[in-house]
Write an enzyme that holds these catalytic residues in place. Sequence first.
Site, PDB file in Angstrom:
ATOM      1  N   TYR A 135      -4.452   0.962   3.461  1.00  0.00           N
ATOM      2  CA  TYR A 135      -5.041  -0.195   4.161  1.00  0.00           C
ATOM      3  C   TYR A 135      -4.738  -0.193   5.663  1.00  0.00           C
ATOM      4  O   TYR A 135      -3.986   0.633   6.138  1.00  0.00           O
ATOM      5  CB  TYR A 135      -4.739  -1.520   3.470  1.00  0.00           C
ATOM      6  CG  TYR A 135      -3.311  -2.008   3.289  1.00  0.00           C
ATOM      7  CD1 TYR A 135      -2.244  -1.535   4.004  1.00  0.00           C
ATOM      8  CD2 TYR A 135      -3.062  -3.019   2.359  1.00  0.00           C
ATOM      9  CE1 TYR A 135      -0.969  -2.035   3.816  1.00  0.00           C
ATOM     10  CE2 TYR A 135      -1.779  -3.534   2.169  1.00  0.00           C
ATOM     11  CZ  TYR A 135      -0.743  -3.029   2.910  1.00  0.00           C
ATOM     12  OH  TYR A 135       0.511  -3.530   2.730  1.00  0.00           O
ATOM     13  N   GLU A 136      -5.422  -1.092   6.369  1.00  0.00           N
ATOM     14  CA  GLU A 136      -5.369  -1.132   7.843  1.00  0.00           C
ATOM     15  C   GLU A 136      -5.891   0.169   8.452  1.00  0.00           C
ATOM     16  O   GLU A 136      -5.373   0.636   9.471  1.00  0.00           O
ATOM     17  CB  GLU A 136      -3.940  -1.389   8.335  1.00  0.00           C
ATOM     18  CG  GLU A 136      -3.528  -2.826   8.309  1.00  0.00           C
ATOM     19  CD  GLU A 136      -4.562  -3.759   8.882  1.00  0.00           C
ATOM     20  OE1 GLU A 136      -5.258  -3.364   9.832  1.00  0.00           O
ATOM     21  OE2 GLU A 136      -4.689  -4.860   8.362  1.00  0.00           O
ATOM     22  N   GLY A 137      -6.892   0.743   7.825  1.00  0.00           N
ATOM     23  CA  GLY A 137      -7.422   2.029   8.288  1.00  0.00           C
ATOM     24  C   GLY A 137      -6.653   3.137   7.598  1.00  0.00           C
ATOM     25  O   GLY A 137      -5.459   3.328   7.869  1.00  0.00           O
ATOM     26  N   GLN A 146      -6.589   7.053  11.046  1.00  0.00           N
ATOM     27  CA  GLN A 146      -5.606   6.978  12.142  1.00  0.00           C
ATOM     28  C   GLN A 146      -5.573   8.313  12.890  1.00  0.00           C
ATOM     29  O   GLN A 146      -5.485   8.357  14.127  1.00  0.00           O
ATOM     30  CB  GLN A 146      -4.196   6.676  11.603  1.00  0.00           C
ATOM     31  CG  GLN A 146      -4.086   5.418  10.773  1.00  0.00           C
ATOM     32  CD  GLN A 146      -4.497   4.174  11.525  1.00  0.00           C
ATOM     33  OE1 GLN A 146      -4.205   4.042  12.705  1.00  0.00           O
ATOM     34  NE2 GLN A 146      -5.203   3.277  10.858  1.00  0.00           N
TER      35      GLN A 146
END
Length: 605
Positions: A448-450, A455
């Site tokens: 999650y969060e990319g 990244q």
Amino acid sequence: MPQFKAPVDDVRFLLHEVLDAQQLTALPGYEEATPDLVDAILDEAAKLSENALFPLNQSGDQEGCRFENGVVRTPTGFKEAYETFVAGGWTSLAGDPAYGGQGLPKLLEFVMTEMFSAANLSFSIYPGLSHGAYNALEAFGTETQKSIYLPKLLDGSWSGTMCLTEPHCGTDLGLIRTKAVPGDIDAATGEQSYKLTGTKIFISAGEHDLTDNIVHLVLAKLPDAPEGVRGISLFVVPKFKPKAENGSWQAGPRNGIACGSIEHKMGIKASSTCVMNLDEAEGYLVGAPHKGMRAMFVMMNAARLAVGLQGLGVAEVSYQNALAYAKDRLQGRALSGAANPDKPADPIIVHPDVRKNLLTMKAFTEGARALAFWIGLTIDHQINNPDPKARQEADDLVQLMTPIIKANLTDMGYEAANLGMQVLGGHGYIQEWGLEQYVRDARITQIYEGANGIQALDLVGRKMPAHMGRYLRRFFHPVAEFLEQNRDDPAMAEFIRPLARAFEQLQMITGLVAQRGLENPEEAGAASSDYLRMFGLVALGYMWARMAKAAGQQLPQANGRADFYDAKLKTARFFMKRILPQTAALALAIKGGAEPLMAMDVDQF
Ligand SMILES: Cc1cc2nc3c(=O)[nH]c(=O)nc-3n(C[C@H](O)[C@H](O)[C@H](O)COP(=O)(O)OP(=O)(O)OC[C@H]3O[C@@H](n4cnc5c(N)ncnc54)[C@H](O)[C@@H]3O)c2cc1C
């Protein structure tokens, strides 16, 4: 039973002896953040983590969240723990005093995020998301929105969410379908309202029983929106619409956003992951129309760093439990002869391979903590340094390091949890010992969060070329300077030489990736995750060299703490000799290029 002790000693070493956190007292607004105050806060945070949050970690995992008639019940004890958390002022630590915050450095927020995540990752997600909502509203909200929501997010009575993901889109947010159409002027707030309709999935803390209200930050498209990410707008959509009462804002009438179900998932079972249905829910625009991604990135960048700290937290608690087990468990004899001749066998910590697992966990955890806190400190300069040049330089470094912290710390956090399980052998796989929960919990941090692959693309595609390599220079220059300053110090030679070698490889590979990427973007994509890993290893190497220097300076006058500094030096040696050389293999793999990845036809897979 698993155990956890907040790593206060190590945090103090980093803040006071490696990073010189006292420098923050020279920044406006942070005058009171003296070492004494910081130490007192650390002690309180340790007590909270050990006595209130950690005892609910295993039971929370086993009980999980329940969805009953549209309402989510968090596990037994969570509500009381949240009340204790709020009463201790932990929701307002680094918030703006103008809205009821304590105005303490962001660095402390970093320290707390690691500690609370280690104690109870699921629990920490609820207040963690409120931070994200706070950041976005503080940066882009109207004055009315700030006056309504910021005090409530800081006093913990309302919590926040990030509503991005939809069933058909996660990474590619340009595909979102949630619609926002202009509505009436809201009578209570005087703001232009919009009616939002759509479905969001996987929304952490989307519904729960911890707070009076939930403040959703929702991405949606206005009727005249351009295609793709350039057409996304951000809205604040409260579960209960605010109403003014006795001179303050309270939760008023129910809004048209509701939880449809919760996910049954691998880990973080005590954190609710919700399907959120918006049925003409009233929302208010945050920032300019169609510029939602800019506002969202403020929230996401902070959240990405926080997720990196989650990985670190799980690594720390996994290490502590693996270490305790390795000292206790008797199996086999030391290869050099019995270490424990009076007992039927030696503790498994005598075996080189078990030591390698433990030291890999330790070297990663302590190195990652140093790296994360360095960036936490840099954020305080980014926000509060009166010199615009210093603020700009700090911002560059934070931009560069955000994908590295997010991906590297979560990849290594998951690896550390797995190594911990390996140290416990079969017992690691059994619920009772806690390690299997850490492995399950850590896994989502890489997604999650990319997702971590995204990244890596951010690093090579955006951060590396930004301003002709200016972001890169913010990391390369201090490393080069450190190497230069310590080149002639014989006590540092064993740390400086391997770091200099790995740093040279990183610079060479950076040039190669940049050049190949210009000719063919698939080359940059193919190199990205290995490059991020390599960068992360060099960054940890830099932190280990700095820690070795600080430990070496402290050792002669260490008195009762000689063992602590000696262990630091030994761990630094382990990192330089046994972990950092992985950069050479990564450099070779990157040189292998995109062709071996792209040559295969889809049908041949
Ligand atoms: C427990 C949990 C909690 C969550 N909490 C939230 C939340 O609070 N709010 C929220 O909005 N979302 C949340 N999410 C959603 C999460 O952020 C997404 O799952 C994540 O961003 C990935 O999106 P996806 O699952 O659609 O995968 P996809 O986008 O379908 O990606 C699948 C895979 O393909 C790769 N990939 C995709 N595109 C590319 C590309 N262009 N180049 C290279 N590789 C690519 C990805 O790296 C990934 O490995 C949560 C998810 C879970 C499971």
